[in-house]
Design an enzyme around this catalytic site. Structure first.
Site, PDB file in Angstrom:
ATOM      1  N   ASP A  12       4.434  55.614  57.295  1.00  0.00           N
ATOM      2  CA  ASP A  12       4.325  57.278  56.189  1.00  0.00           C
ATOM      3  C   ASP A  12       3.159  57.664  56.540  1.00  0.00           C
ATOM      4  O   ASP A  12       2.485  57.069  57.376  1.00  0.00           O
ATOM      5  CB  ASP A  12       4.621  56.311  54.606  1.00  0.00           C
ATOM      6  CG  ASP A  12       3.319  55.454  54.897  1.00  0.00           C
ATOM      7  OD1 ASP A  12       2.552  55.452  55.424  1.00  0.00           O
ATOM      8  OD2 ASP A  12       3.239  55.277  53.221  1.00  0.00           O
ATOM      9  N   CYS A  69       2.844  51.157  56.891  1.00  0.00           N
ATOM     10  CA  CYS A  69       2.172  52.359  55.325  1.00  0.00           C
ATOM     11  C   CYS A  69       0.639  51.763  55.681  1.00  0.00           C
ATOM     12  O   CYS A  69       0.268  50.969  56.479  1.00  0.00           O
ATOM     13  CB  CYS A  69       3.284  51.637  54.817  1.00  0.00           C
ATOM     14  SG  CYS A  69       3.198  50.218  53.805  1.00  0.00           S
ATOM     15  N   THR A  71      -0.622  49.455  53.002  1.00  0.00           N
ATOM     16  CA  THR A  71      -1.133  48.368  53.650  1.00  0.00           C
ATOM     17  C   THR A  71       0.113  47.096  54.270  1.00  0.00           C
ATOM     18  O   THR A  71       0.134  45.916  54.969  1.00  0.00           O
ATOM     19  CB  THR A  71      -0.561  47.380  52.154  1.00  0.00           C
ATOM     20  OG1 THR A  71       0.726  47.642  51.447  1.00  0.00           O
ATOM     21  CG2 THR A  71      -1.658  48.407  51.049  1.00  0.00           C
ATOM     22  N   HIS A 102       8.331  31.488  65.432  1.00  0.00           N
ATOM     23  CA  HIS A 102       9.021  30.408  64.038  1.00  0.00           C
ATOM     24  C   HIS A 102      10.325  31.355  63.711  1.00  0.00           C
ATOM     25  O   HIS A 102      10.985  30.818  63.239  1.00  0.00           O
ATOM     26  CB  HIS A 102       7.845  30.050  63.323  1.00  0.00           C
ATOM     27  CG  HIS A 102       7.042  28.805  63.824  1.00  0.00           C
ATOM     28  ND1 HIS A 102       6.747  28.416  63.722  1.00  0.00           N
ATOM     29  CD2 HIS A 102       6.783  28.606  65.424  1.00  0.00           C
ATOM     30  CE1 HIS A 102       5.154  27.350  63.772  1.00  0.00           C
ATOM     31  NE2 HIS A 102       5.934  27.291  65.502  1.00  0.00           N
ATOM     32  N   HIS A 137      13.558  25.299  63.966  1.00  0.00           N
ATOM     33  CA  HIS A 137      12.816  26.902  63.609  1.00  0.00           C
ATOM     34  C   HIS A 137      14.754  28.373  63.521  1.00  0.00           C
ATOM     35  O   HIS A 137      14.827  28.739  62.505  1.00  0.00           O
ATOM     36  CB  HIS A 137      12.040  28.051  65.037  1.00  0.00           C
ATOM     37  CG  HIS A 137      11.121  26.960  64.562  1.00  0.00           C
ATOM     38  ND1 HIS A 137      10.288  27.007  63.872  1.00  0.00           N
ATOM     39  CD2 HIS A 137      10.418  26.684  65.293  1.00  0.00           C
ATOM     40  CE1 HIS A 137       8.955  26.382  64.196  1.00  0.00           C
ATOM     41  NE2 HIS A 137       9.054  26.182  65.107  1.00  0.00           N
TER      42      HIS A 137
END
Ligand code: RB5
Length: 155
Positions: A12, A69, A71, A102, A137
């Site tokens: 964004d 974005c 955060t 993992h 995993h």
């Protein structure tokens, strides 16, 4: 960078500057990447851009995606709605490496308002260079696939 997966990137407005730096970094490393926007500083809704990349990964049109974005949280929420997408919000080299080893993360999510450029580029480099460990995993990822199948059966 030996592995050259089919990739796309999107952000964004809050991730635009970092997106452009990552594209330049990838191009210099010989890694092709499709830029799915945004292309200017106008305020946009991050789901529109997160959907573009996550849907392409989910449908097998690309192997890896990068989303940015402010955060990284909004893009993570969006991307992980899509079946087969394992989006990892990474803030440092440790989380970037382990998200591959993992979690076999196929979408890397970054916070444009969180990371310095140097750290972000190191995360991208490491994330692309690291493989999946498999073994126990893989068993855990199969359980995540099971969640997706059960949820779809009930809807
Ligand atoms: C945009 O202001 C901001 O909310 C967005 O970039 C992101 O951080 C959302 O999670």
């Amino acid at each position: 960078m030996d592995v050259k997966p089919k990739m796309a990137i999107a952000s964004d407005h809050a991730g635009l500057d970092l997106k452009n730096k990552i594209i330049k970094f990838l191009q210099e490393a010989g890694q092709p990447v499709s830029d799915l926007g945004t292309h200017n500083q106008d305020s946009v809704d991050y789901p529109d851009y997160g959907i573009a990349v996550a849907q392409a990964v989910s449908e097998g049109k690309i192997e890896r995606g990068i989303l940015i974005c402010g955060t990284g949280i909004g893009m993570s929420i969006v991307a992980n709605k899509f079946p087969g997408v394992r989006a990892a919000l990474c803030h440092d080299p440790f989380t970037a490496e382990v998200s591959r080893r993992h979690n076999d993360a196929n979408v890397l999510v970054l916070g444009g308002r969180v990371l310095e450029e140097k750290m972000a580029l190191e995360i991208v480099r490491l994330w692309l260079a690291t493989g999946f460990d498999g073994g126990r995993h893989a068993r855990r990822l199969a359980k995540i696939d099971g969640i997706e199948k059960n949820v779809r059966r009930r809807t």
